[in-house]
Write a protein that holds these residues in place. Structure first.
Motif, short mmCIF file in Angstrom:
data_model
loop_
_atom_site.label_atom_id
_atom_site.label_comp_id
_atom_site.label_asym_id
_atom_site.label_seq_id
_atom_site.Cartn_x
_atom_site.Cartn_y
_atom_site.Cartn_z
N GLU A 154 -5.40 -8.65 9.76
CA GLU A 154 -5.17 -7.58 11.09
C GLU A 154 -5.53 -6.48 10.88
O GLU A 154 -6.19 -5.69 11.66
CB GLU A 154 -3.69 -7.98 11.59
CG GLU A 154 -3.56 -7.47 12.94
CD GLU A 154 -1.91 -7.38 13.56
OE1 GLU A 154 -1.92 -7.44 14.72
OE2 GLU A 154 -1.01 -7.68 12.63
N GLU A 155 -5.19 -5.76 9.79
CA GLU A 155 -5.30 -4.32 9.47
C GLU A 155 -6.71 -3.82 9.39
O GLU A 155 -7.34 -2.88 9.68
CB GLU A 155 -4.36 -3.95 8.52
CG GLU A 155 -4.54 -2.47 7.85
CD GLU A 155 -3.81 -1.51 8.99
OE1 GLU A 155 -4.12 -0.21 9.11
OE2 GLU A 155 -3.00 -2.19 9.82
N ALA A 156 -7.46 -5.08 8.83
CA ALA A 156 -8.62 -5.06 8.35
C ALA A 156 -9.61 -5.14 9.57
O ALA A 156 -10.97 -4.89 9.56
CB ALA A 156 -9.06 -5.73 7.24
N GLY A 157 -9.24 -5.69 10.77
CA GLY A 157 -9.93 -5.83 11.85
C GLY A 157 -10.62 -7.32 11.99
O GLY A 157 -11.21 -7.66 13.24
N PHE A 158 -10.18 -8.18 11.27
CA PHE A 158 -10.79 -9.61 11.42
C PHE A 158 -9.82 -10.34 12.35
O PHE A 158 -10.21 -11.26 12.65
CB PHE A 158 -10.81 -10.25 10.03
CG PHE A 158 -11.67 -9.64 8.99
CD1 PHE A 158 -13.11 -9.77 9.13
CD2 PHE A 158 -11.33 -8.66 7.90
CE1 PHE A 158 -13.96 -9.33 8.34
CE2 PHE A 158 -12.38 -8.08 7.23
CZ PHE A 158 -13.56 -8.35 7.31
N LEU A 159 -8.62 -9.92 12.44
CA LEU A 159 -7.75 -10.82 13.26
C LEU A 159 -7.08 -10.03 14.14
O LEU A 159 -6.79 -8.71 13.95
CB LEU A 159 -6.73 -11.44 12.41
CG LEU A 159 -7.05 -12.79 11.51
CD1 LEU A 159 -5.90 -13.18 10.62
CD2 LEU A 159 -7.87 -13.93 12.15
N ARG A 160 -6.42 -10.39 15.34
CA ARG A 160 -5.70 -9.74 16.27
C ARG A 160 -4.46 -10.71 16.69
O ARG A 160 -4.63 -11.87 16.55
CB ARG A 160 -6.39 -9.24 17.47
CG ARG A 160 -6.74 -10.24 18.23
CD ARG A 160 -7.12 -9.62 19.73
NE ARG A 160 -7.50 -10.68 20.89
CZ ARG A 160 -8.77 -11.24 21.03
NH1 ARG A 160 -9.62 -10.96 20.32
NH2 ARG A 160 -8.64 -12.31 22.07
N MET A 161 -3.48 -10.05 16.81
CA MET A 161 -2.23 -10.87 17.49
C MET A 161 -2.18 -10.62 18.97
O MET A 161 -2.11 -9.66 19.54
CB MET A 161 -0.74 -10.49 16.77
CG MET A 161 0.21 -11.44 17.12
SD MET A 161 1.91 -10.60 16.80
CE MET A 161 1.87 -11.14 14.96
N ASP A 162 -2.07 -11.88 19.51
CA ASP A 162 -2.01 -12.18 21.11
C ASP A 162 -0.62 -11.98 21.33
O ASP A 162 0.08 -12.13 20.76
CB ASP A 162 -2.79 -13.23 21.45
CG ASP A 162 -4.22 -13.09 21.17
OD1 ASP A 162 -4.73 -11.99 21.15
OD2 ASP A 162 -4.89 -14.27 21.32
N ALA A 163 -0.51 -11.77 22.78
CA ALA A 163 0.70 -11.67 23.26
C ALA A 163 1.74 -12.83 22.92
O ALA A 163 2.85 -12.75 22.97
CB ALA A 163 0.97 -11.32 24.71
N ASP A 164 1.23 -13.92 23.08
CA ASP A 164 2.06 -15.16 22.67
C ASP A 164 2.35 -15.12 21.18
O ASP A 164 3.02 -16.23 20.87
CB ASP A 164 1.08 -16.34 22.96
CG ASP A 164 -0.22 -16.70 22.36
OD1 ASP A 164 -0.45 -15.78 21.66
OD2 ASP A 164 -0.73 -17.65 22.70
N GLY A 165 1.86 -14.17 20.29
CA GLY A 165 2.40 -14.40 18.93
C GLY A 165 1.39 -15.09 17.93
O GLY A 165 1.45 -15.24 16.78
#
Length: 261
Positions: free
Chosen positions: A55-66
């Motif tokens: 996530e920090e590296a920009g490959f993933l993101r966390m959506d509102a549903d977790g």
């Protein structure tokens, strides 16, 4: 399940993090921490650190549903990888893909063989609202999916057996993914007899499609092409029609590459 690195020079934490990233190649491509942990067979805190690193590296993101989901960064990398594939296959297949997509009104995908995986290098998405789409640059193991199985069926026997020997460590994408070497060996023989493969929920429960292998002038399998769509729309009649079409298209592309078999 996560595999173990074979080289002494591999950084275990980095290797684990990349394996966590690869888990998102499987549908539905969005997972909670718990779901990834169950898929990987790792400790929850290990998976959490890997997810937060990605996530920090920009490959993933966390959506509102977790749930974590892939970002467009992966699409950029996939497109770059696709551009480095032999241009001849992509160029040769392009007009055939256009016609097949127009005739079937379903999604058409082109894959090349890279190592022990099939990598999507081109696609034509269905114009219909509900459709099945592959990710450019995505690498898929050879034991599930229309094109991967079509490719595997025509690999030399020794290479087939190597893949079958590793079957227990490959992901089981759905309840229909074949996990027994004997059963998959039988399916590969059937693919060779009929000239095409069928994917009926073994990679994505909601999808059905067919694939056929593509060969180069030396007779070596170099990739494959598929057509498919949502299972509710691709009935037995459509599947039969698609099977005839995909064999014709794969043969035509192979001939353009110099294959005479």
């Amino acid at each position: 399940m996560a595999s173990q690195p074979q080289s002494q020079y591999v950084m275990n934490s980095s290797y684990r993090t990349l394996q966590v990233l690869l888990a998102f190649a499987a549908p539905p491509h969005r997972f909670t921490l718990t779901e990834v942990t169950q898929r990987m067979g790792l400790e929850k805190n290990q998976v959490y650190r890997s997810l937060k690193t990605l996530e920090e590296a920009g490959f993933l993101r966390m959506d509102a549903d977790g749930r974590f989901t892939l970002t467009p960064v992966l699409g950029v990398l996939g497109a770059a990888a696709a551009e480095n594939q032999p241009a001849s296959l992509v160029d040769v297949a392009a007009p055939f893909m256009d016609r097949l997509a127009a005739e079937t009104k379903e999604s058409v995908n082109l894959f090349v063989l890279v190592g022990d995986s099939a990598v999507c290098v081109d696609r034509r998405d269905s114009s219909q609202r509900v459709r099945v789409a592959s990710v450019l640059g995505q690498a898929v193991p050879l034991h599930a999916g229309a094109v991967p199985k079509a490719i595997l069926a025509y690999l030399p026997e020794a290479e087939q057996e190597r893949v079958l020997g590793r079957l227990a460590g490959y992901p089981r994408f759905t309840e229909r993914t074949v996990a027994e070497p004997a059963r998959l060996r039988e399916e590969l023989a059937q693919i060779r007899r009929q000239g095409f493969s069928v994917s009926d929920g073994d990679y994505d429960l909601a999808a059905r499609g067919v694939g056929a292998a593509i060969f180069d002038q030396s007779g070596k399998v170099v990739g494959g092409i598929s057509v498919g769509g949502p299972a509710f729309r691709v009935d037995e009649a459509a599947l039969a029609r698609f099977s005839e079409l995909i064999v014709q298209v794969a043969r035509a592309v192979s001939r353009q590459l110099g294959y005479t078999g």
